[in-house]
Design a protein around this motif. Structure first.
Motif, short mmCIF file in Angstrom:
data_model
loop_
_atom_site.label_atom_id
_atom_site.label_comp_id
_atom_site.label_asym_id
_atom_site.label_seq_id
_atom_site.Cartn_x
_atom_site.Cartn_y
_atom_site.Cartn_z
N ASN A 366 0.86 -1.17 0.00
CA ASN A 366 0.00 0.00 0.00
C ASN A 366 0.90 1.23 0.00
N ILE A 367 1.08 1.84 -1.17
CA ILE A 367 1.95 3.01 -1.31
C ILE A 367 1.08 4.25 -1.46
N THR A 368 1.34 5.26 -0.64
CA THR A 368 0.54 6.49 -0.67
C THR A 368 1.45 7.72 -0.78
N PHE A 369 0.91 8.75 -1.45
CA PHE A 369 1.55 10.07 -1.49
C PHE A 369 0.73 11.03 -0.65
N ASN A 370 1.42 11.98 -0.02
CA ASN A 370 0.76 12.94 0.86
C ASN A 370 1.45 14.29 0.73
N TRP A 371 0.64 15.36 0.67
CA TRP A 371 1.16 16.73 0.58
C TRP A 371 0.78 17.56 1.80
N GLY A 372 0.69 16.90 2.93
CA GLY A 372 0.35 17.60 4.16
C GLY A 372 -1.11 17.49 4.53
N GLY A 373 -1.88 16.81 3.73
CA GLY A 373 -3.29 16.61 4.01
C GLY A 373 -3.64 15.13 3.99
N LYS A 374 -4.35 14.72 2.96
CA LYS A 374 -4.83 13.35 2.85
C LYS A 374 -3.81 12.45 2.18
N ASP A 375 -3.82 11.15 2.57
CA ASP A 375 -3.03 10.15 1.87
C ASP A 375 -3.74 9.75 0.58
N TRP A 376 -2.98 9.70 -0.51
CA TRP A 376 -3.54 9.31 -1.81
C TRP A 376 -2.86 8.02 -2.26
N PRO A 377 -3.58 6.88 -2.15
CA PRO A 377 -2.97 5.58 -2.44
C PRO A 377 -2.87 5.28 -3.94
N ILE A 378 -1.88 4.46 -4.27
CA ILE A 378 -1.73 3.92 -5.62
C ILE A 378 -2.39 2.55 -5.63
N LYS A 379 -3.46 2.40 -6.38
CA LYS A 379 -4.15 1.12 -6.45
C LYS A 379 -3.22 0.05 -7.01
N GLY A 380 -3.43 -1.18 -6.56
CA GLY A 380 -2.59 -2.28 -7.00
C GLY A 380 -2.52 -2.43 -8.51
N GLU A 381 -3.65 -2.21 -9.18
CA GLU A 381 -3.67 -2.36 -10.64
C GLU A 381 -2.84 -1.30 -11.34
N HIS A 382 -2.65 -0.13 -10.69
CA HIS A 382 -1.86 0.94 -11.29
C HIS A 382 -0.40 0.89 -10.85
N LEU A 383 -0.12 0.18 -9.77
CA LEU A 383 1.27 -0.03 -9.36
C LEU A 383 1.93 -1.10 -10.23
N ASN A 384 1.14 -2.01 -10.78
CA ASN A 384 1.63 -3.17 -11.53
C ASN A 384 1.80 -2.84 -13.01
N LEU A 385 3.06 -2.87 -13.48
CA LEU A 385 3.34 -2.65 -14.90
C LEU A 385 3.33 -3.94 -15.70
N GLY A 386 3.23 -5.08 -15.03
CA GLY A 386 3.24 -6.38 -15.72
C GLY A 386 4.09 -7.37 -14.97
N HIS A 387 3.94 -8.66 -15.31
CA HIS A 387 4.72 -9.70 -14.65
C HIS A 387 6.19 -9.58 -14.99
N ALA A 388 7.04 -9.82 -13.98
CA ALA A 388 8.48 -9.70 -14.17
C ALA A 388 9.03 -10.84 -15.01
N ASP A 389 8.39 -12.01 -14.99
CA ASP A 389 8.83 -13.15 -15.78
C ASP A 389 7.65 -14.08 -15.98
N ASN A 390 7.90 -15.21 -16.63
CA ASN A 390 6.81 -16.12 -16.99
C ASN A 390 6.19 -16.84 -15.81
N SER A 391 6.83 -16.81 -14.65
CA SER A 391 6.26 -17.48 -13.48
C SER A 391 5.00 -16.78 -12.99
N GLY A 392 4.90 -15.47 -13.24
CA GLY A 392 3.74 -14.71 -12.79
C GLY A 392 3.74 -14.40 -11.31
N GLU A 393 4.82 -14.70 -10.61
CA GLU A 393 4.86 -14.49 -9.16
C GLU A 393 5.19 -13.05 -8.78
N ASN A 394 6.01 -12.39 -9.57
CA ASN A 394 6.46 -11.04 -9.26
C ASN A 394 5.99 -10.05 -10.32
#
Length: 439
Positions: A366-394
């Motif tokens: 759960n990664i969030t940015f904050n500018w002194g007010g509210k925490d703004w989270p990065i949703k998991g689907e937007h943090l993920n650029l794709g699988h690192a390899d064919n295993s699909g684990e990372n």
């Protein structure tokens, strides 16, 4: 490919026609704001969901070169650089960067061709001139100039583009000066300067300055854009002229000196995202805005005093953050990003050269940015650029450690951040506001 006229105009409502008059128009006489549907173009994954390093490096190169040019422009306009520690580096070429990651690009990957520029972009229509010449444009809060392809361009890639014909518009005027942009293949395109009427969804800026480039790199061959329209502050302009929205506001074409973005999570090709000119669209957000002051006269939509947290614990603070709709990935200084991923359980270095990291797909942080007010989270689907390899684990994370030479602890937040929030940019208050998206 060239979009048929009927298809292009299907993306934008022309029901609102906004009258432009000389000089500022009183607020009481200004029309309501207007939304421009934007169409999403592709992503950073292969068809089987693998992260595509070649696409990412092509985008990184374009981002690096754009901001190198921005720093050159700012220094030419202001006589200094915008951030402490900023420096003007060299323009990069894609193949130079991929040579560093040869084991990844040729070993683990089953990638698209080197110069395939398909990426995350949100595209919309623009018309220019008395005869309404139509173009497909990428709207960019991280730059300040407007350029399109000239009819005099003889490069093969230009046959797939809409091109500007100066002689066909009775409102066109050729101007002195020139314009150039640097491409990821190492080439430079030069262009001529013009003024003409520029219209976006009925919002017209008369006598708007822009460039028409006479040659175009092959890196744009698979990219449907005909040009880029900058929405940053004038000090970033290479041609030393007001950007489109600044001109439109001065001429009274919009009800307020404010524009807003909504980037949907829809599939590529969908046109359910929106750029709203002249205010905000309350149908797309809920609650109050967390308004953050733009820091100083830096040309960018830059917000100071930011921090990043991982799973509720602060990882890095004291950041300056540039909100850049024309960039895909979120970038921070390599050491700071390394410190961030050190707090992510199971994280691994994916590419040291590109500052890319992976994390376990099953347990995204759960990664969030904050500018002194509210925490703004990065949703998991937007943090993920794709699988690192064919295993699909990372999965490869959308926060990368890259030295862009913008300055000490300066971060660049692209549309993998903006997809999590409704974002408004206000020139009058010099603020950027974030609001929660309606579900």
């Amino acid at each position: 490919m060239i979009f048929p006229k009927a298809t292009l105009f299907a993306y934008v409502s022309l029901a609102l026609s906004l009258q432009v008059t000389a000089g500022p128009v009183p607020e009481s006489k200004r029309s309501q704001g207007v939304g421009i549907p934007l169409r999403r173009h592709a992503g950073l994954q292969t068809e089987d969901g693998l992260f595509d390093l070649n696409k990412a490096v092509a985008r990184m190169t374009r981002t690096q070169n754009k901001h190198t040019q921005n720093l050159i422009n700012f220094q030419a306009n202001k006589g200094y650089l915008p951030f402490t520690g900023a420096k003007i580096g060299s323009f990069l070429k894609v193949e130079d960067l991929l040579d560093i990651d040869l084991d990844l690009s040729l070993g683990k990957r089953q990638s698209v061709p080197l110069f395939n520029q398909e990426d995350i972009e949100w595209l919309g229509p623009v018309s220019i001139g008395s005869n309404n010449q139509e173009f497909t444009i990428d709207f960019d809060t991280g730059s300040a100039d407007f350029w399109i392809v000239s009819r005099s361009c003889n490069d093969t890639v230009c046959t797939s583009k809409h091109t500007y014909d100066f002689n066909a518009s009775t409102t066109a005027q050729e101007q002195s000066g020139n314009f150039s942009i640097h491409y990821g293949d190492g080439s430079t395109a030069s262009g001529d300067l013009f003024t003409d009427s520029v219209t976006v969804a009925g919002v017209t800026a008369k006598d708007q300055f822009f460039a028409a480039v006479r040659n175009l790199s092959g890196t744009f061959d698979n990219d449907p854009i005909d040009g880029i329209l900058g929405l940053a502050y004038p000090p970033l302009s290479k041609i030393k002229q007001d950007p489109f929205f600044t001109t439109a506001n001065t001429q009274g074409a919009v009800p307020s000196n404010q524009f807003s973005f909504y980037f949907s999570s829809g599939s590529p090709g969908s046109n359910d995202s929106e750029l709203f000119l002249g205010g905000t669209n309350p149908d797309l957000y809920t609650g109050d805005f967390d308004n953050v002051d733009v820091e100083g006269d830096k040309g960018y939509w830059s917000l100071g005093g930011a921090s990043v947290s991982v799973n509720g614990k602060k990882a890095v603070d004291g950041l300056s953050t540039i909100i850049d709709s024309g960039t895909t990935i979120m970038y921070g200084p390599p050491d700071a990003v390394k410190e961030l991923y050190a707090k992510v359980n199971g994280s691994q270095e994916y590419s040291a050269a590109r500052g890319l990291w992976s994390y376990p797909c099953a347990t995204p942080p759960n990664i969030t940015f904050n500018w002194g007010g509210k925490d703004w989270p990065i949703k998991g689907e937007h943090l993920n650029l794709g699988h690192a390899d064919n295993s699909g684990e990372n999965c490869v994370g959308s926060i990368a450690g890259q030295e862009l030479n913008l300055g000490d602890n300066v971060w660049l937040l692209g549309n993998t951040f903006m997809k999590n929030v409704y974002t408004t940019f206000n020139f009058d208050t010099n603020q950027v506001g974030f609001a929660e998206l309606k579900q």
